[in-house]
Design an enzyme around this catalytic site. Structure first.
Site, short mmCIF file in Angstrom:
data_model
loop_
_atom_site.label_atom_id
_atom_site.label_comp_id
_atom_site.label_asym_id
_atom_site.label_seq_id
_atom_site.Cartn_x
_atom_site.Cartn_y
_atom_site.Cartn_z
CG ASP A 164 70.46 45.26 26.06
OD1 ASP A 164 71.73 45.73 26.29
OD2 ASP A 164 69.67 45.78 25.53
CG HIS A 185 78.17 45.68 28.14
ND1 HIS A 185 79.80 45.31 27.84
CD2 HIS A 185 77.59 45.71 27.36
CE1 HIS A 185 79.44 45.39 26.46
NE2 HIS A 185 78.23 45.47 26.07
P1 GDP Z 1 74.78 43.25 28.05
O1 GDP Z 1 74.45 44.54 27.35
O2 GDP Z 1 74.79 42.11 27.24
O3 GDP Z 1 75.87 43.22 29.20
O4 GDP Z 1 73.49 43.23 28.84
P2 GDP Z 1 72.93 44.16 30.12
O5 GDP Z 1 73.76 44.44 31.10
O6 GDP Z 1 72.74 45.46 29.24
O7 GDP Z 1 71.57 43.56 30.42
C1 GDP Z 1 71.39 42.51 31.05
C2 GDP Z 1 70.95 42.54 32.39
O8 GDP Z 1 70.53 41.25 33.09
C3 GDP Z 1 71.51 43.24 33.39
O9 GDP Z 1 70.97 43.95 34.25
C4 GDP Z 1 72.41 42.11 34.19
O10 GDP Z 1 72.64 42.29 35.64
C5 GDP Z 1 71.15 41.17 34.10
N1 GDP Z 1 71.57 39.75 34.05
C6 GDP Z 1 72.59 39.05 33.66
N2 GDP Z 1 72.38 37.81 33.74
C7 GDP Z 1 71.30 37.50 34.58
C8 GDP Z 1 70.87 36.34 35.03
O11 GDP Z 1 70.94 35.30 34.89
N3 GDP Z 1 69.47 36.66 35.70
C9 GDP Z 1 69.03 37.88 35.97
N4 GDP Z 1 67.79 38.03 36.82
N5 GDP Z 1 69.58 38.91 35.68
C10 GDP Z 1 70.60 38.59 34.92
P1 IMO Z 2 74.74 46.43 24.38
O1 IMO Z 2 75.98 46.26 24.43
C1 IMO Z 2 70.64 46.99 22.81
C2 IMO Z 2 70.64 49.21 19.02
C3 IMO Z 2 69.84 50.48 19.25
C4 IMO Z 2 69.07 50.87 17.83
C5 IMO Z 2 70.40 50.25 17.07
C6 IMO Z 2 71.35 51.38 16.43
O2 IMO Z 2 73.87 46.76 25.79
O3 IMO Z 2 74.20 44.93 24.04
P2 IMO Z 2 73.24 52.88 17.53
O4 IMO Z 2 73.17 53.77 18.71
O5 IMO Z 2 74.30 51.93 17.87
O6 IMO Z 2 73.38 53.62 16.08
O7 IMO Z 2 71.73 52.29 17.30
O8 IMO Z 2 71.24 49.31 17.81
N1 IMO Z 2 71.73 48.63 20.08
C7 IMO Z 2 71.65 48.08 21.06
N2 IMO Z 2 70.43 47.44 21.64
N3 IMO Z 2 71.93 46.83 23.41
C8 IMO Z 2 72.79 47.46 22.72
O9 IMO Z 2 74.28 47.28 23.30
C9 IMO Z 2 72.83 47.97 21.63
N4 IMO Z 2 73.77 48.81 21.12
C10 IMO Z 2 72.99 49.44 19.94
O10 IMO Z 2 68.71 50.33 20.31
O11 IMO Z 2 68.19 49.79 17.71
MG MG Z 3 73.19 46.01 27.27
#
Ligand code: GDP
Ligand code: IMO
Ligand code: MG
Length: 430
Positions: free
Chosen positions: A12, A40
């Site tokens: 994340d 994502h």
């Molecule tokens: P990923 O799994 O690494 O793609 O990240 P996620 O999408 O799960 O979580 C990142 C969150 O932060 C999402 O809701 C994005 O829209 C948000 N995000 C990403 N970059 C920024 C930023 O620079 N500022 C803010 N406020 N939100 C961001």
């Molecule tokens: P993104 O793409 C955050 C974590 C789970 C758990 C461990 C194992 O959004 O960055 P799993 O279901 O993969 O066997 O879970 O890995 N985990 C993540 N945590 N963001 C993710 O994906 C994750 N993918 C797996 O929370 O601790």
């Molecule tokens: Mg994510």
């Protein structure tokens, strides 16, 4: 250009946003690991898009590839395909015949295993990821290419349930009629996605001299099955090497590895987290950053940026340049901490965490740049790096000097356009 985007922490980090930002209509975006455990988020003027299986570049890429290293839930895929077809109707989608198939049996087993782990639970996303990789590596798994043959699916379902009788006791999955139905449903999705199935490694080999290739890591590097904080990891290689085994494309042909980190850390699931904070500060960062899981909705744990972990991750992935997200969010704190080192001086902070050794963060405090509103951010974007508040530039320089890597991409908001790419990196990364 042929680049890889990876998260450097526990997931994340904002990989989706960075991938979408770097994608254009000449780009092929490739996912190489994981499945619907990934979540994502991409925000554009057309709204908020959540990706679980398709790479985040799908909104404007020419092609996307779901590589052999992935574990794909065909029912989830069918739903996701329907959403994105409308957004980018020219998009070509290719799914590796060698990718693994997640079935309802795997999802059931994932939940059951977590129940049985008790205090040792990992906090998985319950998407069947671990059990599906178990079947892949024990060579009993269903592959995407198998989806075209219902008897093969049924035989494999029978095999994987026979081997797990004790776990499935009392469930519907020991009933042959249920398995028959699942095999027919999977076969039906298989027929729908048949035109998308191919040997994606051959497609990537052809593509390497035209357009851009952008590999999108599914999860944070500290969730890597080999190098992450085991057992609190996912079941795939999330580090840069995973891009090679999960797609068949050589790392030697990759130009840049881009490591994404937030300006703080978030984590979902169990496991050690040395810089974790709780109370008001954590709550205020969680609210300001919308830190709730994209896949599970769980509140994310929050902590300060951890340089020992970041440096370990940079080394492991051979990162060329950093992208830093959430600078708008962390600026809302009165003071911002960075963990510069641990008092204990471990050569591998991850191994220390695995061995449950004490890690006492030694912090430096940075001056905050304060809350910045939308129009101030727009002005900064127009001016570029030199238009950023001095305190933010100091924070960026501090992280650069502590890690030895430049922060080439600076993210100041959820929206695609709230991003600065520094001059030197423009032609290299875009
Ligand atoms: P990923 O799994 O690494 O793609 O990240 P996620 O999408 O799960 O979580 C990142 C969150 O932060 C999402 O809701 C994005 O829209 C948000 N995000 C990403 N970059 C920024 C930023 O620079 N500022 C803010 N406020 N939100 C961001
Ligand atoms: P993104 O793409 C955050 C974590 C789970 C758990 C461990 C194992 O959004 O960055 P799993 O279901 O993969 O066997 O879970 O890995 N985990 C993540 N945590 N963001 C993710 O994906 C994750 N993918 C797996 O929370 O601790
Ligand atoms: Mg994510």
């Amino acid at each position: 250009m042929r680049n890889i985007v990876l998260g450097l922490m526990f997931g994340d980090e904002g990989k989706g946003k960075v991938v979408d930002f770097l994608t254009d209509e000449k780009t092929t975006v490739i996912r190489f690991n994981g499945g619907t455990n990934a979540g994502h988020t991409v925000v554009t003027s057309r709204g908020k898009f959540k990706f679980h299986l398709l790479p985040s570049g799908a909104l404007r890429a020419s092609d996307i590839v779901l590589g052999n290293g992935m574990v794909i839930d065909p029912f989830a895929l069918k739903e996701e395909l329907e959403i994105y077809k409308e957004e980018n109707s020219d998009l070509r989608i290719m799914i590796s015949k060698a990718a693994s198939v997640v079935t309802p049996v795997h999802i059931y087993i994932d939940k059951k295993q977590e129940e049985l782990r008790g205090d040792l639970k990992i906090g998985t996303t319950s998407k069947g990821i671990g059990p599906c990789y178990e079947d892949k590596f024990s060579r009993n798994g269903i592959r995407i290419g198998d989806l075209l043959d219902q008897p093969t699916i049924l035989n494999k379902l029978k095999l994987m349930t026979k081997m797990r009788k004790h776990l499935l006791e009392g469930s519907e999955f020991l009933n042959e009629e249920t398995l028959k139905k699942i095999s027919m449903d999977l076969n039906n999705v298989g027929k729908i996605i048949e035109p998308l199935m191919c040997n994606t490694e051959l497609f990537l080999e052809k593509k390497k001299s035209e357009g851009n290739l952008l590999f999108e890591g599914g999860h944070g590097a500290l969730l890597d099955i080999d190098f992450g904080v085991y057992p609190y990891v996912t079941s795939s290689n999330t580090m840069s090497g995973g891009a090679m085994t999960g797609s068949g494309f050589s790392l030697r042909k990759v130009n840049n590895i881009i490591g994404v980190t937030k300006s703080y850390i978030s984590k979902v699931g169990e496991g050690p987290f040395p810089t974790e904070i709780s109370g008001e500060t954590a709550d205020s960062i969680r609210e300001a950053g919308g830190e709730y899981g994209t896949t599970t909705g769980r509140p994310r744990r929050i902590g300060w940026l951890d340089i020992p972990l970041l440096k370990y991750s940079i080394m492991l992935n051979d990162v060329d340049v950093l992208a830093m997200t959430m600078l708008d969010v962390i600026g809302k704190q009165k003071s911002i901490l960075i963990c510069e080192s641990y008092r204990e001086d471990y050569d591998s902070p991850v191994q220390a965490m695995i061995e449950k050794k004490k890690a006492t963060p030694e912090y430096i405090e940075m001056a905050s740049w304060g809350e910045i509103n939308d129009s101030e951010i727009d002005e900064m974007i127009l001016k570029g790096y030199y238009g950023l508040p001095q305190e933010m530039k100091d924070f960026i320089s501090k992280v650069e000097s502590l890690t030895g890597k430049e922060i080439g991409i600076i993210s100041l908001g959820q929206r695609r356009e709230k991003t600065i790419i520094r001059e030197k990196w423009k032609s290299i990364l875009k």
